[in-house]
Motif scaffolding. Structure first.
Motif, PDB file in Angstrom:
ATOM      1  N   PHE A  22      23.563  11.063  13.657  1.00 11.17           N
ATOM      2  CA  PHE A  22      25.009  11.128  13.529  1.00 11.17           C
ATOM      3  C   PHE A  22      25.677  10.459  14.730  1.00 11.17           C
ATOM      4  CE2 PHE A  22      23.319  14.345  10.809  1.00 11.17           C
ATOM      5  CZ  PHE A  22      24.220  14.487   9.767  1.00 11.17           C
ATOM      6  N   GLY A  23      26.881   9.930  14.505  1.00  6.76           N
ATOM      7  CA  GLY A  23      27.677   9.345  15.579  1.00  6.76           C
ATOM      8  C   GLY A  23      28.849  10.245  15.906  1.00  6.76           C
ATOM      9  N   ARG A  24      29.969   9.648  16.295  1.00  2.47           N
ATOM     10  CA  ARG A  24      31.117  10.454  16.697  1.00  2.47           C
ATOM     11  C   ARG A  24      32.153  10.603  15.585  1.00  2.47           C
ATOM     12  NH1 ARG A  24      34.157   7.996  21.639  1.00  2.47           N
ATOM     13  NH2 ARG A  24      35.531   9.739  21.112  1.00  2.47           N
ATOM     14  N   LEU A 108      20.909  16.355  21.281  1.00  2.00           N
ATOM     15  CA  LEU A 108      22.219  15.851  21.693  1.00  2.00           C
ATOM     16  C   LEU A 108      22.055  14.680  22.653  1.00  2.00           C
ATOM     17  CD1 LEU A 108      24.164  19.176  22.446  1.00  2.00           C
ATOM     18  CD2 LEU A 108      23.631  18.105  20.244  1.00  2.00           C
ATOM     19  N   THR A 109      22.870  13.644  22.469  1.00  2.00           N
ATOM     20  CA  THR A 109      22.823  12.494  23.373  1.00  2.00           C
ATOM     21  C   THR A 109      24.197  11.847  23.515  1.00  2.00           C
ATOM     22  OG1 THR A 109      22.263  10.964  21.576  1.00  2.00           O
ATOM     23  CG2 THR A 109      20.427  11.913  22.814  1.00  2.00           C
ATOM     24  N   ALA A 110      24.316  11.038  24.575  1.00  2.00           N
ATOM     25  CA  ALA A 110      25.505  10.200  24.747  1.00  2.00           C
ATOM     26  C   ALA A 110      25.126   8.997  25.589  1.00  2.00           C
ATOM     27  CB  ALA A 110      26.632  10.983  25.407  1.00  2.00           C
ATOM     28  N   GLN A 229      29.339   0.355  21.417  1.00  2.00           N
ATOM     29  CA  GLN A 229      30.107   0.768  20.237  1.00  2.00           C
ATOM     30  C   GLN A 229      30.822   2.100  20.502  1.00  2.00           C
ATOM     31  OE1 GLN A 229      27.814  -0.215  16.386  1.00  2.00           O
ATOM     32  NE2 GLN A 229      26.177   0.084  17.885  1.00  2.00           N
ATOM     33  N   PRO A 230      31.793   2.117  21.412  1.00  2.00           N
ATOM     34  CA  PRO A 230      32.437   3.381  21.813  1.00  2.00           C
ATOM     35  C   PRO A 230      33.235   4.052  20.702  1.00  2.00           C
ATOM     36  CG  PRO A 230      33.595   1.504  22.754  1.00  2.00           C
ATOM     37  CD  PRO A 230      32.330   0.961  22.175  1.00  2.00           C
ATOM     38  N   ARG A 231      33.635   3.312  19.674  1.00  2.00           N
ATOM     39  CA  ARG A 231      34.334   3.955  18.563  1.00  2.00           C
ATOM     40  C   ARG A 231      33.369   4.631  17.602  1.00  2.00           C
ATOM     41  NH1 ARG A 231      39.157  -0.280  16.753  1.00  2.00           N
ATOM     42  NH2 ARG A 231      40.253  -0.321  18.764  1.00  2.00           N
ATOM     43  N   ARG A 232      32.129   4.224  17.662  1.00  2.00           N
ATOM     44  CA  ARG A 232      31.126   4.758  16.742  1.00  2.00           C
ATOM     45  C   ARG A 232      30.269   5.834  17.379  1.00  2.00           C
ATOM     46  NH1 ARG A 232      27.391   0.947  12.820  1.00  2.00           N
ATOM     47  NH2 ARG A 232      26.477   2.644  11.597  1.00  2.00           N
ATOM     48  N   TYR A 233      30.049   5.709  18.712  1.00  2.00           N
ATOM     49  CA  TYR A 233      29.178   6.651  19.400  1.00  2.00           C
ATOM     50  C   TYR A 233      29.825   7.150  20.691  1.00  2.00           C
ATOM     51  CZ  TYR A 233      25.670   4.568  16.337  1.00  2.00           C
ATOM     52  OH  TYR A 233      24.991   4.123  15.238  1.00  2.00           O
ATOM     53  N   PHE A 234      29.487   8.372  21.072  1.00  2.00           N
ATOM     54  CA  PHE A 234      29.833   8.862  22.396  1.00  2.00           C
ATOM     55  C   PHE A 234      28.915   8.169  23.404  1.00  2.00           C
ATOM     56  CE2 PHE A 234      30.940  12.614  19.715  1.00  2.00           C
ATOM     57  CZ  PHE A 234      32.300  12.664  20.005  1.00  2.00           C
ATOM     58  N   SER A 235      29.485   7.715  24.509  1.00  2.00           N
ATOM     59  CA  SER A 235      28.711   7.083  25.573  1.00  2.00           C
ATOM     60  C   SER A 235      29.190   7.620  26.914  1.00  2.00           C
ATOM     61  CB  SER A 235      28.858   5.557  25.542  1.00  2.00           C
ATOM     62  OG  SER A 235      28.322   4.969  26.715  1.00  2.00           O
ATOM     63  N   HIS A 236      28.325   8.334  27.592  1.00  2.00           N
ATOM     64  CA  HIS A 236      28.691   8.898  28.892  1.00  2.00           C
ATOM     65  C   HIS A 236      29.032   7.798  29.896  1.00  2.00           C
ATOM     66  CE1 HIS A 236      28.670  11.576  32.348  1.00  2.00           C
ATOM     67  NE2 HIS A 236      27.821  10.747  32.943  1.00  2.00           N
ATOM     68  N   ARG A 237      28.246   6.738  29.892  1.00  2.00           N
ATOM     69  CA  ARG A 237      28.485   5.671  30.863  1.00  2.00           C
ATOM     70  C   ARG A 237      29.789   4.934  30.561  1.00  2.00           C
ATOM     71  NH1 ARG A 237      24.284   1.939  34.086  1.00  2.00           N
ATOM     72  NH2 ARG A 237      23.588   4.054  34.521  1.00  2.00           N
ATOM     73  N   ARG A 248      29.177  14.615  22.705  1.00  2.00           N
ATOM     74  CA  ARG A 248      27.779  14.325  22.441  1.00  2.00           C
ATOM     75  C   ARG A 248      27.573  14.232  20.931  1.00  2.00           C
ATOM     76  NH1 ARG A 248      28.554  13.894  27.039  1.00  2.00           N
ATOM     77  NH2 ARG A 248      27.310  14.606  28.839  1.00  2.00           N
ATOM     78  N   GLN A 249      26.758  13.265  20.505  1.00  2.00           N
ATOM     79  CA  GLN A 249      26.371  13.171  19.108  1.00  2.00           C
ATOM     80  C   GLN A 249      25.014  13.845  18.918  1.00  2.00           C
ATOM     81  OE1 GLN A 249      27.411   9.508  19.878  1.00  2.00           O
ATOM     82  NE2 GLN A 249      25.668   9.118  21.171  1.00  2.00           N
ATOM     83  N   ILE A 250      24.585  13.914  17.688  1.00  2.00           N
ATOM     84  CA  ILE A 250      23.353  14.653  17.411  1.00  2.00           C
ATOM     85  C   ILE A 250      22.449  13.898  16.456  1.00  2.00           C
ATOM     86  CG2 ILE A 250      24.320  15.921  15.417  1.00  2.00           C
ATOM     87  CD1 ILE A 250      22.841  18.440  16.557  1.00  2.00           C
ATOM     88  N   ALA A 251      21.144  14.047  16.691  1.00  2.00           N
ATOM     89  CA  ALA A 251      20.116  13.560  15.771  1.00  2.00           C
ATOM     90  C   ALA A 251      19.358  14.783  15.285  1.00  2.00           C
ATOM     91  CB  ALA A 251      19.182  12.596  16.475  1.00  2.00           C
ATOM     92  N   VAL A 252      19.102  14.870  13.990  1.00  2.00           N
ATOM     93  CA  VAL A 252      18.495  16.073  13.423  1.00  2.00           C
ATOM     94  C   VAL A 252      17.365  15.730  12.464  1.00  2.00           C
ATOM     95  CG1 VAL A 252      20.586  17.472  13.662  1.00  2.00           C
ATOM     96  CG2 VAL A 252      20.230  16.157  11.574  1.00  2.00           C
ATOM     97  N   ILE A 253      16.394  16.651  12.388  1.00  2.00           N
ATOM     98  CA  ILE A 253      15.299  16.501  11.441  1.00  2.00           C
ATOM     99  C   ILE A 253      14.839  17.882  11.008  1.00  2.00           C
ATOM    100  CG2 ILE A 253      13.523  16.397  13.259  1.00  2.00           C
ATOM    101  CD1 ILE A 253      12.022  14.380  11.423  1.00  2.00           C
ATOM    102  N   GLY A 254      14.528  18.021   9.716  1.00  2.00           N
ATOM    103  CA  GLY A 254      14.072  19.306   9.206  1.00  2.00           C
ATOM    104  C   GLY A 254      13.154  19.128   8.013  1.00  2.00           C
ATOM    105  N   LEU A 255      12.378  20.174   7.740  1.00  2.00           N
ATOM    106  CA  LEU A 255      11.512  20.219   6.562  1.00  2.00           C
ATOM    107  C   LEU A 255      12.210  21.006   5.469  1.00  2.00           C
ATOM    108  CD1 LEU A 255       8.150  21.062   8.353  1.00  2.00           C
ATOM    109  CD2 LEU A 255       8.639  18.929   7.157  1.00  2.00           C
ATOM    110  N   SER A 256      12.324  20.427   4.310  1.00  2.00           N
ATOM    111  CA  SER A 256      13.001  21.117   3.205  1.00  2.00           C
ATOM    112  C   SER A 256      12.021  21.992   2.430  1.00  2.00           C
ATOM    113  CB  SER A 256      13.630  20.092   2.273  1.00  2.00           C
ATOM    114  OG  SER A 256      12.655  19.225   1.753  1.00  2.00           O
TER     115      SER A 256
END
Length: 256
Positions: A22-24, A108-110, A229-237, A248-256
């Motif tokens: 996911f992005g922002r 969570l990342t930025a 791509q600051p409009r698409r993603y959060f960037s700390h720098r 912060r944006q998030i990346a996720v993974i799960g087992l269904s």
């Protein structure tokens, strides 16, 4: 409104695995945190963050309480989850693995690298957060090791590297290359000096190398730069250069 997110072709082939980078965009937060900020620690409204997290989980078909987000501390520590853990937010670690369906691992990342992993045949998934410190200290290798201990086979593991600051935009200090090469002599090709200026570090490339070194069978880098791509993603720098705060944006993974 649906929330936009990216998927890796490398992970998308398994019907039992749900994942997304996911992005922002697509959330409820406002101002500097507009709009899908998922971090409680940056100054955003807690109710907004909870709504954003619930929407992320729902976008992949999971309940809000299924989303597990640890307290990331730029370490190489990896934890194994045997089920939903209500206190996950107090656990200091940067990698998680599980083989339990219904658990959604969140990173969570930025600017740092979010990495999602799966051995679909064994039913084992993993996720880790890699800033330069965690990457150098071995968070990739330790996550793979934890997955193998949970029943995965390294060669069957597929890994995807999500939106991360690119080498072009990641300038590092004068001692960085020396210290890096002191621990990883094979990483010289991940340092460049554009136009004869200061050193730049290829963080996603370095993580890519470490995953292959750990025996991962396939690694896919989405090639998305957060800083560019600051409009698409959060960037700390990017925010720091503008003397602003960011989410912060998030990346996720799960087992269904």
């Amino acid at each position: 409104m649906s929330i936009p997110y990216l998927e890796s072709p490398a992970l998308k082939t398994a019907s039992t695995i749900r994942h997304g980078f996911f992005g922002r965009r697509g959330g409820h937060s406002v101002g500097e945190f507009a709009s899908l900020n998922v971090s409680f620690s940056v100054g955003d409204s807690e109710p907004m963050v909870r709504r954003n997290r619930a929407d992320v989980a729902g976008a992949l078909g999971f309940a809000p309480e299924a989303l597990m987000v640890m307290r990331q501390v730029h370490s190489s520590r990896v934890v194994r989850l045997e089920g939903l853990s209500p206190d996950i937010g107090t656990i200091e670690a940067d990698g998680m693995v599980t083989r339990v369906p219904g658990v959604l691992l969140g990173i969570l990342t930025a600017d740092c690298a979010p990495v999602l992993l799966a051995d679909a045949e064994a039913g084992v998934i993993g996720a880790f957060h890699a800033g330069w410190r965690g990457a150098v200290d071995g968070v990739a290798q330790r996550t793979v090791e934890a997955m193998v201990q949970a029943g995965a086979t390294a060669q069957r593991i597929v890994a995807a590297i999500g939106p991360t600051i690119s080498q072009r935009n990641y300038e590092v200090g004068p001692d960085f290359a020396r210290d890096l090469l002191g621990r990883h002599p094979d990483a010289a090709h991940r340092i460049s000096r554009p136009d004869g200026g200061r050193d730049h570090f290829d963080l996603p490339g370095f993580v890519f190398d470490r995953l292959l070194e750990a025996g991962v069978g396939r690694v896919h880098d989405l090639g998305e730069c957060t800083y560019a791509q600051p409009r698409r993603y959060f960037s700390h720098r990017f925010a720091t250069h503008g003397q602003a705060r960011t989410g912060r944006q998030i990346a996720v993974i799960g087992l269904s």
